[in-house]
Motif scaffolding. Structure first.
Motif, PDB file in Angstrom:
ATOM      1  N   LEU A 241      -1.100   9.591   4.846  1.00 36.61           N
ATOM      2  CA  LEU A 241      -1.651  10.521   3.864  1.00 36.61           C
ATOM      3  C   LEU A 241      -2.593  11.553   4.473  1.00 36.61           C
ATOM      4  N   ARG A 242      -3.447  11.102   5.385  1.00 39.86           N
ATOM      5  CA  ARG A 242      -4.482  11.975   5.944  1.00 39.86           C
ATOM      6  C   ARG A 242      -4.619  11.703   7.441  1.00 39.86           C
ATOM      7  N   PRO A 243      -3.597  12.048   8.227  1.00 36.17           N
ATOM      8  CA  PRO A 243      -3.587  11.672   9.646  1.00 36.17           C
ATOM      9  C   PRO A 243      -4.753  12.217  10.452  1.00 36.17           C
ATOM     10  N   ALA A 244      -5.156  13.444  10.198  1.00 39.55           N
ATOM     11  CA  ALA A 244      -6.259  14.026  10.966  1.00 39.55           C
ATOM     12  C   ALA A 244      -7.555  13.267  10.708  1.00 39.55           C
ATOM     13  N   ARG A 245      -7.824  12.953   9.445  1.00 38.25           N
ATOM     14  CA  ARG A 245      -9.060  12.248   9.099  1.00 38.25           C
ATOM     15  C   ARG A 245      -9.029  10.794   9.561  1.00 38.25           C
ATOM     16  N   PHE A 246      -7.843  10.197   9.672  1.00 36.50           N
ATOM     17  CA  PHE A 246      -7.744   8.790  10.049  1.00 36.50           C
ATOM     18  C   PHE A 246      -7.540   8.597  11.542  1.00 36.50           C
TER      19      PHE A 246
ATOM     20  N   LEU B  83      -7.245  -6.007  -0.471  1.00 39.45           N
ATOM     21  CA  LEU B  83      -6.460  -4.806  -0.755  1.00 39.45           C
ATOM     22  C   LEU B  83      -6.195  -4.690  -2.253  1.00 39.45           C
ATOM     23  N   GLY B  84      -5.979  -5.829  -2.902  1.00 40.22           N
ATOM     24  CA  GLY B  84      -5.811  -5.812  -4.354  1.00 40.22           C
ATOM     25  C   GLY B  84      -7.062  -5.322  -5.053  1.00 40.22           C
ATOM     26  N   LEU B  85      -8.220  -5.718  -4.545  1.00 40.82           N
ATOM     27  CA  LEU B  85      -9.487  -5.258  -5.108  1.00 40.82           C
ATOM     28  C   LEU B  85      -9.633  -3.742  -4.936  1.00 40.82           C
ATOM     29  N   ALA B  86      -9.208  -3.239  -3.775  1.00 42.85           N
ATOM     30  CA  ALA B  86      -9.239  -1.793  -3.550  1.00 42.85           C
ATOM     31  C   ALA B  86      -8.299  -1.069  -4.506  1.00 42.85           C
ATOM     32  N   LEU B  87      -7.128  -1.654  -4.745  1.00 41.48           N
ATOM     33  CA  LEU B  87      -6.152  -1.043  -5.649  1.00 41.48           C
ATOM     34  C   LEU B  87      -6.687  -1.000  -7.074  1.00 41.48           C
ATOM     35  N   VAL B  88      -7.319  -2.072  -7.520  1.00 43.00           N
ATOM     36  CA  VAL B  88      -7.902  -2.100  -8.864  1.00 43.00           C
ATOM     37  C   VAL B  88      -8.970  -1.018  -9.005  1.00 43.00           C
ATOM     38  N   THR B  89      -9.776  -0.848  -7.971  1.00 43.09           N
ATOM     39  CA  THR B  89     -10.858   0.131  -8.018  1.00 43.09           C
ATOM     40  C   THR B  89     -10.341   1.562  -8.029  1.00 43.09           C
ATOM     41  N   ALA B  90      -9.337   1.845  -7.209  1.00 41.60           N
ATOM     42  CA  ALA B  90      -8.883   3.223  -7.015  1.00 41.60           C
ATOM     43  C   ALA B  90      -7.840   3.674  -8.022  1.00 41.60           C
ATOM     44  N   SER B  91      -7.095   2.752  -8.606  1.00 44.01           N
ATOM     45  CA  SER B  91      -5.961   3.118  -9.451  1.00 44.01           C
ATOM     46  C   SER B  91      -6.384   3.468 -10.874  1.00 44.01           C
TER      47      SER B  91
ATOM     48  N   LEU C 186       0.820  -1.208   0.000  1.00 44.18           N
ATOM     49  CA  LEU C 186       0.000   0.000   0.000  1.00 44.18           C
ATOM     50  C   LEU C 186       0.857   1.262   0.000  1.00 44.18           C
ATOM     51  N   LEU C 187       1.987   1.233   0.685  1.00 42.61           N
ATOM     52  CA  LEU C 187       2.855   2.405   0.696  1.00 42.61           C
ATOM     53  C   LEU C 187       3.466   2.672  -0.677  1.00 42.61           C
ATOM     54  N   LEU C 188       3.646   1.616  -1.471  1.00 38.26           N
ATOM     55  CA  LEU C 188       4.235   1.764  -2.807  1.00 38.26           C
ATOM     56  C   LEU C 188       3.184   1.943  -3.896  1.00 38.26           C
ATOM     57  N   ALA C 189       1.914   1.808  -3.545  1.00 38.02           N
ATOM     58  CA  ALA C 189       0.868   1.715  -4.562  1.00 38.02           C
ATOM     59  C   ALA C 189       0.778   2.939  -5.462  1.00 38.02           C
ATOM     60  N   ALA C 190       0.992   4.131  -4.925  1.00 40.62           N
ATOM     61  CA  ALA C 190       0.810   5.348  -5.716  1.00 40.62           C
ATOM     62  C   ALA C 190       1.825   5.438  -6.847  1.00 40.62           C
ATOM     63  N   ARG C 191       3.076   5.123  -6.569  1.00 37.99           N
ATOM     64  CA  ARG C 191       4.140   5.289  -7.573  1.00 37.99           C
ATOM     65  C   ARG C 191       4.539   3.979  -8.246  1.00 37.99           C
ATOM     66  N   HIS C 192       4.252   2.868  -7.604  1.00 36.30           N
ATOM     67  CA  HIS C 192       4.685   1.576  -8.145  1.00 36.30           C
ATOM     68  C   HIS C 192       3.515   0.598  -8.078  1.00 36.30           C
TER      69      HIS C 192
ATOM     70  N   PHE D 128      -6.780   9.378  -5.810  1.00 35.16           N
ATOM     71  CA  PHE D 128      -6.271   8.059  -5.429  1.00 35.16           C
ATOM     72  C   PHE D 128      -5.914   8.019  -3.946  1.00 35.16           C
ATOM     73  N   GLY D 129      -5.191   9.033  -3.482  1.00 31.33           N
ATOM     74  CA  GLY D 129      -4.751   9.043  -2.089  1.00 31.33           C
ATOM     75  C   GLY D 129      -5.870   9.223  -1.091  1.00 31.33           C
ATOM     76  N   ALA D 130      -6.971   9.822  -1.519  1.00 36.24           N
ATOM     77  CA  ALA D 130      -8.118   9.986  -0.634  1.00 36.24           C
ATOM     78  C   ALA D 130      -8.999   8.747  -0.605  1.00 36.24           C
ATOM     79  N   LEU D 131      -8.970   7.959  -1.685  1.00 37.96           N
ATOM     80  CA  LEU D 131      -9.865   6.810  -1.809  1.00 37.96           C
ATOM     81  C   LEU D 131      -9.251   5.501  -1.328  1.00 37.96           C
ATOM     82  N   LEU D 132      -7.986   5.248  -1.663  1.00 40.86           N
ATOM     83  CA  LEU D 132      -7.404   3.933  -1.389  1.00 40.86           C
ATOM     84  C   LEU D 132      -7.414   3.554   0.092  1.00 40.86           C
ATOM     85  N   PRO D 133      -7.014   4.440   1.018  1.00 40.41           N
ATOM     86  CA  PRO D 133      -6.996   4.011   2.433  1.00 40.41           C
ATOM     87  C   PRO D 133      -8.370   3.611   2.969  1.00 40.41           C
ATOM     88  N   PRO D 134      -9.415   4.450   2.845  1.00 40.57           N
ATOM     89  CA  PRO D 134     -10.697   4.011   3.400  1.00 40.57           C
ATOM     90  C   PRO D 134     -11.323   2.845   2.644  1.00 40.57           C
TER      91      PRO D 134
END
Length: 421
Positions: free
Chosen positions: A351-356, A190-198, A163-169, A311-317
């Motif tokens: 990515l979003r510490p206050a919201r998480f 998590l793979g399903l989330a990556l397919v959806t968000a990427s 997940l930490l590498l997902a945005a760039r790799h 992407f960064g707002a969607l993938l974590p939740p």
């Protein structure tokens, strides 16, 4: 006056500032990492309850049988786990049966070390990553030694790195999650989330398919044609494990004096299960319910993507929501499953510490409830002691709260078009 002005400008550090600088640095983080892992091992080796029994007895027995020519699980024999689970279980045998548990600890710590290093990064340690790192260590301490004593301890750091590498790799992340899913199924969520968000979802899907094909072909070559997908049937045959969320009503029935329901040990599955009026029906419905719930969460994610969710707002939740579905709709509720929540929360805190902050606190509370129940006082839960059934009930409610929060966050992510830094 001059000294006060310098202190205000940061030229002279206050004692509080010095302490913060020390605790906020890499040395402190790595010291905490070593202390938490050493503490978990020490506690696990000395508390009642045989918390490392799965490793030192069950895993070792599987490998020893293979070495003795009695058949390899997942290839010659049906198995409850996907085929790649045999890899870490086999690696731990590298120095012989007498050092099996120690080698297992070394393997888990090596993987956690790699994930922790990726989390901290090579540049100046940012406040968000520092918070995520300390939260992870705190979560491990709250969950207890079971965090190191199951196969999930292998897949959890793999998922964090992915997940930490997902945005760039994205392709690397997809490969790591595919490997993780063939060790323990849950990283597939998590793979399903990556397919959806990427935006590179086709590449992610192709990597996952290619990786899975390679595993299946290798298994067929090794002679596992009849067992490569056997873990699906093994899971489907399970009843309601005592810690499963759906088992709570029957545990309360037992606690209140019902004799129609009971807790018994299943020697084939090697776990305690609840039986009583309707348990077989509920157990049979949970798997299709899980599939429907996963599809519903993905649908919310797709809507968020079409509404412009970054992407960064969607993938974590989205990752957190899908993993929560696996927990809430699962016939099994093993304590180590809490580690499934770590990777999405770590990413969210980066990515979003206050919201998480809210899900981070809720997941920490889930871990604390879990250690209350297992391993030392597990017998009280098996006896349906009302106090401990209450703790399990609170844990389930917290999981539902995390699920609700994460689905809401997925939906709201589609209303924010600004990119996440």
């Amino acid at each position: 006056m001059v000294e006060e002005a310098r202190m205000r400008r940061g030229r002279v550090a206050t004692p509080r500032g010095r302490i913060g600088a020390v605790l906020g640095g890499r040395v402190a983080a790595w010291t905490g990492f070593a202390a938490v892992h050493a503490g978990l091992i020490a506690v696990g080796l000395h508390v009642p309850g045989s918390v490392f029994h799965d490793v030192s007895a069950v895993y070792l027995d599987w490998v020893q049988r293979a070495v003795d020519g009695a058949g390899v699980v997942g290839i010659d024999l049906p198995w409850v786990y996907p085929i790649l689970a045999i890899v870490p279980i086999g690696i731990a045998f590298a120095f012989g049966p007498e050092h099996y548990l120690a080698t297992w600890f070394a393997l888990v710590i090596a993987l956690d070390t790699a994930a922790f290093a990726v989390l901290l990064g090579r540049r100046r340690l940012s406040p968000t990553r520092r918070v995520a790192a300390w939260w992870w260590l705190g979560l491990l301490a709250l969950l207890g030694p079971v965090a190191l004593g199951r196969l999930d301890a292998i897949t959890a750091p793999v998922a964090i790195v992915a997940l930490l590498l997902a945005a760039r790799h994205a392709r690397v992340a997809a490969l790591l999650l595919t490997i993780g899913a063939w060790i323990k199924v849950w990283p597939a969520a998590l793979g399903l989330a990556l397919v959806t968000a990427s935006r590179r979802r086709l590449e992610v899907v192709l990597v996952a398919l290619a990786g899975s094909a390679a595993v299946i072909v290798a298994s067929l070559v090794a002679g596992g044609a009849g067992a490569v997908l056997g873990f699906l049937g093994e899971q489907d045959a399970r009843g309601l494990q005592v810690e499963a969320p759906a088992a709570v009503p029957w545990l309360w029935a037992i606690a209140l004096g019902s004799t129609a329901s009971k807790v018994a040990y299943d020697h084939e599955i090697l776990t305690f299960q609840v039986s009583g009026p309707g348990t077989d029906v509920v157990a049979g419905l949970l798997t299709p319910l899980m599939a429907v719930a996963l599809a519903a969460v993905v649908a919310v994610g797709v809507v968020a993507v079409r509404r412009g969710a970054p992407f960064g707002a969607l993938l974590p939740p989205l990752s957190l929501a899908l993993v929560c579905v696996l927990l809430v709709c699962n016939k099994v509720g093993s304590p180590q499953f809490v580690t499934w929540l770590v990777a999405p929360v770590v990413l969210g805190l980066c990515l979003r510490p206050a919201r998480f902050a809210v899900p981070a606190l809720l997941v920490a509370a889930i871990a604390g409830c879990t250690q209350v129940l297992y391993p030392v006082l597990y017998d009280r839960l098996l006896a349906a002691d009302p106090a401990f059934v209450l703790v399990l009930t609170v844990k389930v409610l917290l999981e539902l709260a995390v699920l609700g929060w994460s689905v809401r966050a997925v939906w709201k992510s589609g209303t924010r078009r600004r990119e996440v830094a």
